[in-house]
Design a protein around this motif. Structure first.
Motif, PDB file in Angstrom:
ATOM      1  N   ALA A 196      10.173   5.109  -0.069  1.00  0.00           N
ATOM      2  CA  ALA A 196       9.711   3.975   1.001  1.00  0.00           C
ATOM      3  C   ALA A 196      10.899   4.548   1.555  1.00  0.00           C
ATOM      4  N   ARG A 197      12.300   5.268   1.598  1.00  0.00           N
ATOM      5  CA  ARG A 197      13.182   5.997   2.614  1.00  0.00           C
ATOM      6  C   ARG A 197      13.064   6.581   3.156  1.00  0.00           C
ATOM      7  N   ASN A 198      12.591   7.890   1.954  1.00  0.00           N
ATOM      8  CA  ASN A 198      11.998   9.272   2.924  1.00  0.00           C
ATOM      9  C   ASN A 198      10.325   9.728   3.397  1.00  0.00           C
ATOM     10  N   HIS A 199       9.316   8.545   3.268  1.00  0.00           N
ATOM     11  CA  HIS A 199       7.928   8.726   3.373  1.00  0.00           C
ATOM     12  C   HIS A 199       7.299   7.291   4.221  1.00  0.00           C
ATOM     13  N   ALA A 200       8.352   6.653   4.945  1.00  0.00           N
ATOM     14  CA  ALA A 200       8.285   5.503   5.432  1.00  0.00           C
ATOM     15  C   ALA A 200       7.285   5.174   6.377  1.00  0.00           C
ATOM     16  N   ARG A 201       6.682   6.963   6.756  1.00  0.00           N
ATOM     17  CA  ARG A 201       5.381   6.817   7.702  1.00  0.00           C
ATOM     18  C   ARG A 201       4.141   6.358   6.596  1.00  0.00           C
ATOM     19  N   HIS A 202       4.392   6.856   5.753  1.00  0.00           N
ATOM     20  CA  HIS A 202       3.472   6.472   4.707  1.00  0.00           C
ATOM     21  C   HIS A 202       3.694   6.236   3.614  1.00  0.00           C
ATOM     22  N   TYR A 203       4.615   4.966   3.835  1.00  0.00           N
ATOM     23  CA  TYR A 203       4.438   3.906   2.527  1.00  0.00           C
ATOM     24  C   TYR A 203       3.609   2.785   2.980  1.00  0.00           C
ATOM     25  N   HIS A 204       3.370   2.970   4.001  1.00  0.00           N
ATOM     26  CA  HIS A 204       2.637   1.155   4.584  1.00  0.00           C
ATOM     27  C   HIS A 204       0.924   0.940   3.846  1.00  0.00           C
ATOM     28  N   TYR A 205       0.548   2.324   3.224  1.00  0.00           N
ATOM     29  CA  TYR A 205      -0.479   2.979   2.460  1.00  0.00           C
ATOM     30  C   TYR A 205      -0.025   1.836   1.060  1.00  0.00           C
ATOM     31  N   PHE A 206       0.496   1.533   0.216  1.00  0.00           N
ATOM     32  CA  PHE A 206       1.316   0.668  -0.931  1.00  0.00           C
ATOM     33  C   PHE A 206       0.803  -0.420  -0.952  1.00  0.00           C
ATOM     34  N   SER A 207       1.178  -1.297   0.538  1.00  0.00           N
ATOM     35  CA  SER A 207       0.080  -2.910   0.880  1.00  0.00           C
ATOM     36  C   SER A 207      -0.827  -2.851   1.029  1.00  0.00           C
ATOM     37  N   THR A 208      -1.688  -1.592   1.171  1.00  0.00           N
ATOM     38  CA  THR A 208      -3.871  -1.270   0.912  1.00  0.00           C
ATOM     39  C   THR A 208      -4.189  -3.216   0.017  1.00  0.00           C
ATOM     40  N   ARG A 209      -5.234  -3.989   0.200  1.00  0.00           N
ATOM     41  CA  ARG A 209      -4.847  -4.723  -0.302  1.00  0.00           C
ATOM     42  C   ARG A 209      -6.779  -4.464  -0.930  1.00  0.00           C
ATOM     43  N   GLN A 210      -7.388  -3.526   0.007  1.00  0.00           N
ATOM     44  CA  GLN A 210      -8.413  -2.985  -0.556  1.00  0.00           C
ATOM     45  C   GLN A 210      -9.002  -2.240   0.976  1.00  0.00           C
ATOM     46  N   PHE A 211     -10.359  -1.102   0.080  1.00  0.00           N
ATOM     47  CA  PHE A 211     -10.509  -0.140   0.858  1.00  0.00           C
ATOM     48  C   PHE A 211     -12.016  -0.017   0.697  1.00  0.00           C
ATOM     49  N   LYS A 212     -13.413   1.313   1.392  1.00  0.00           N
ATOM     50  CA  LYS A 212     -14.486   1.175   0.904  1.00  0.00           C
ATOM     51  C   LYS A 212     -14.731   2.231   0.528  1.00  0.00           C
ATOM     52  N   TRP A 213     -15.735   2.463  -0.779  1.00  0.00           N
ATOM     53  CA  TRP A 213     -15.420   3.776  -0.720  1.00  0.00           C
ATOM     54  C   TRP A 213     -17.166   4.310  -1.100  1.00  0.00           C
ATOM     55  N   ARG A 214     -17.678   4.324  -0.216  1.00  0.00           N
ATOM     56  CA  ARG A 214     -19.436   4.723  -0.639  1.00  0.00           C
ATOM     57  C   ARG A 214     -19.794   3.446  -0.599  1.00  0.00           C
ATOM     58  N   GLY A 215     -19.073   2.370   0.334  1.00  0.00           N
ATOM     59  CA  GLY A 215     -20.194   1.014   0.193  1.00  0.00           C
ATOM     60  C   GLY A 215     -19.603  -0.056  -0.388  1.00  0.00           C
ATOM     61  N   GLN A 216     -18.791   0.904  -1.113  1.00  0.00           N
ATOM     62  CA  GLN A 216     -18.090  -0.446  -2.542  1.00  0.00           C
ATOM     63  C   GLN A 216     -16.933  -0.870  -2.346  1.00  0.00           C
ATOM     64  N   PRO A 217     -16.799  -1.845  -2.375  1.00  0.00           N
ATOM     65  CA  PRO A 217     -15.192  -2.597  -1.984  1.00  0.00           C
ATOM     66  C   PRO A 217     -14.556  -2.176  -2.960  1.00  0.00           C
ATOM     67  N   ILE A 218     -12.620  -1.510  -2.985  1.00  0.00           N
ATOM     68  CA  ILE A 218     -12.214  -1.539  -3.814  1.00  0.00           C
ATOM     69  C   ILE A 218     -10.866  -2.301  -3.922  1.00  0.00           C
ATOM     70  N   SER A 219     -10.595  -2.770  -4.433  1.00  0.00           N
ATOM     71  CA  SER A 219      -9.387  -4.163  -4.543  1.00  0.00           C
ATOM     72  C   SER A 219      -8.115  -3.415  -5.079  1.00  0.00           C
ATOM     73  N   THR A 220      -7.477  -3.897  -4.596  1.00  0.00           N
ATOM     74  CA  THR A 220      -5.794  -3.866  -5.511  1.00  0.00           C
ATOM     75  C   THR A 220      -5.492  -4.177  -6.910  1.00  0.00           C
ATOM     76  N   HIS A 221      -5.262  -3.623  -7.898  1.00  0.00           N
ATOM     77  CA  HIS A 221      -3.941  -3.840  -8.946  1.00  0.00           C
ATOM     78  C   HIS A 221      -3.378  -4.706  -9.219  1.00  0.00           C
ATOM     79  N   ASN A 222      -2.609  -4.154  -7.590  1.00  0.00           N
ATOM     80  CA  ASN A 222      -1.275  -5.360  -7.772  1.00  0.00           C
ATOM     81  C   ASN A 222      -1.083  -6.611  -6.744  1.00  0.00           C
ATOM     82  N   ARG A 223      -1.291  -6.982  -8.532  1.00  0.00           N
ATOM     83  CA  ARG A 223      -1.658  -8.861  -8.047  1.00  0.00           C
ATOM     84  C   ARG A 223      -0.742 -10.071  -7.470  1.00  0.00           C
ATOM     85  N   LEU A 224       0.538  -9.026  -7.952  1.00  0.00           N
ATOM     86  CA  LEU A 224       1.788  -9.755  -7.525  1.00  0.00           C
ATOM     87  C   LEU A 224       2.093  -9.566  -6.183  1.00  0.00           C
ATOM     88  N   MET A 225       1.581  -8.647  -5.656  1.00  0.00           N
ATOM     89  CA  MET A 225       2.063  -7.911  -4.122  1.00  0.00           C
ATOM     90  C   MET A 225       1.202  -8.859  -3.151  1.00  0.00           C
TER      91      MET A 225
END
Length: 423
Positions: A196-225
């Motif tokens: 979080a400190r050394n790679h703050a510029r990229h840290y936002h990726y860990f907040s991703t809730r869903q992205f699409k891969w080849r048209g299929q939505p992929i949701s995060t495993h991290n439900r606590l988030m």
């Protein structure tokens, strides 16, 4: 010698024999217990946790923070750390594409289902790790940055030492079982703070809730988030040998804290436990009460300890058998590689090769439409004698969604079988 003396001598001799036998048995039992891996101990003995202040590294809460166990897919945080290093150095860009080897494609689930010869961009690879926890993608990154997964694992361990993670050793990029891949909650908290400190510029990726891969939505495993106020990542982990692990970060009123739980019995119980200890961490930040070395040493925490450990074990039991770590190096009896065992799946067929399995799963997803908005395709490769079977599955359902999906497919005269958690 009289008969009484002979009787006493016989009794003494018999007593010595029995004592020797009992002593030998006790020594044998103690030795065997000591030799058991962590996974074979009672489940409560696997539990360990820590919460630290991300600003100054102070320990806010801890239970067995230096207990060594298997990090499971928390491993991928270090894989991403090295990828972020490569991005910052200019060696890689988000648009760089990486080749998929046969070794990467052969990884056990959870995975994207990449095939040898495919290519994947760095950004898609990052997104696949933070959401799907894709083991095949982790190996793609390892080979792109290290030349081989073994070389990359050595890079990971060297970086761990640079960050002060002195109890951690990496053997692979994914977290799939390996007897020698070991870490501790304290080390993983150090890693969470560092990324979080050394790679703050990229840290936002860990907040991703869903992205699409080849048209299929992929949701995060991290439900606590999705549920905990201020939570913004970072990684779940699960193999049979470790139980359910979680490295979490949350920020409130400008202060970030990092928590780690090892050894939860279910994903839901682990998440409840994490929420409780993060609450404790924020309370101590607010009160200025830092420097806690061990929760067991704190009187007010003694009363809570049993309850907090029990929180990792409430809900539906995982029902998974103990993993044989001796066979894990060879890809056998892997169990689930960070698959959420509290979610349901449906199976729409079993095939002799990957392609028809993926086609069947894709066809089922198309038929189901909106019902699969939070589900993903998982082609589960299992050994059947000398051959392999590819089970076509859609994962990530609640029980009601899974039953509704099978009902809809049955009306369309398509095969569908419910797959309960941990099946």
């Amino acid at each position: 010698m009289g008969s009484d003396d002979q009787g006493r001598s016989a009794t003494v001799a018999a007593t010595r024999i029995i004592s020797t036998a009992i002593g030998s048995f006790v020594l044998f039992a103690a030795t065997m217990l000591a030799l058991q891996p962590a996974a074979a101990q009672p489940r409560e003995s696997r539990y360990a946790a820590i919460v630290i202040d991300a600003d100054d590294g102070d320990v806010l809460y801890a239970v067995n923070p230096d207990r060594r166990s298997y990090p499971a897919s928390l491993t991928k945080v270090m894989t991403l750390y090295l990828m972020f290093d490569a991005l910052d150095s200019g060696r890689m860009s988000l648009a760089t594409t990486m080749p998929v080897s046969a070794h990467a494609a052969a990884q056990a689930p959870s995975k994207l289902g990449l095939r040898p010869g495919d290519r994947i961009s760095v950004e898609d690879a990052v997104l696949a790790l933070v959401t799907k926890s894709a083991n095949d993608v982790a190996v793609v990154i390892a080979e792109a940055l290290g030349g081989s997964e073994d070389s990359f694992a050595a890079m990971m361990t060297r970086k761990a030492r640079q960050l002060g993670m002195n109890a951690t050793t990496y053997q692979n990029a994914s977290g799939l079982p390996d007897l020698d891949q070991i870490s501790t909650p304290r080390d993983q908290a150090l890693l969470g703070r560092a990324i979080a400190r050394n790679h703050a510029r990229h840290y936002h990726y860990f907040s991703t809730r869903q992205f699409k891969w080849r048209g299929q939505p992929i949701s995060t495993h991290n439900r606590l988030m999705l549920r905990y106020q201020g939570a913004d990542g970072i990684k779940t982990g699960y193999i049979n040998a470790s139980g359910f692990n979680l490295l979490a970060s949350a920020k409130r009123d400008g202060r970030r804290i990092v928590g780690v739980v090892f050894g939860g019995d279910t994903a839901a119980g682990r998440d409840r436990n994490m929420a409780q200890i993060l609450d404790k961490g924020f309370a101590r930040v607010k009160a200025g009460n830092h420097g806690i070395r061990s929760a067991q040493a704190e009187d007010e925490d003694r009363a809570d300890l049993d309850r907090l450990i029990a929180a990792t074990q409430t809900g539906k039991a995982s029902g998974s058998k103990t993993l044989s770590m001796a066979g894990a190096r060879h890809g056998e009896d892997l169990g689930s590689g960070d698959v959420d065992s509290d979610s349901w799946a449906i199976q729409v067929g079993a095939f002799g090769s990957h392609k028809p399995a993926h086609q069947a799963a894709s066809a089922a997803a198309s038929k189901l439409g909106g019902l699969v908005s939070r589900a993903t395709i998982d082609i589960d490769k299992v050994k059947a004698g000398k051959a392999h079977t590819f089970r076509a599955r859609l994962t990530g359902f609640t029980e009601d969604q899974a039953r509704a999906a099978c009902k809809r497919l049955a009306k369309a005269k398509k095969d569908c079988k419910l797959v309960q958690p941990s099946s």
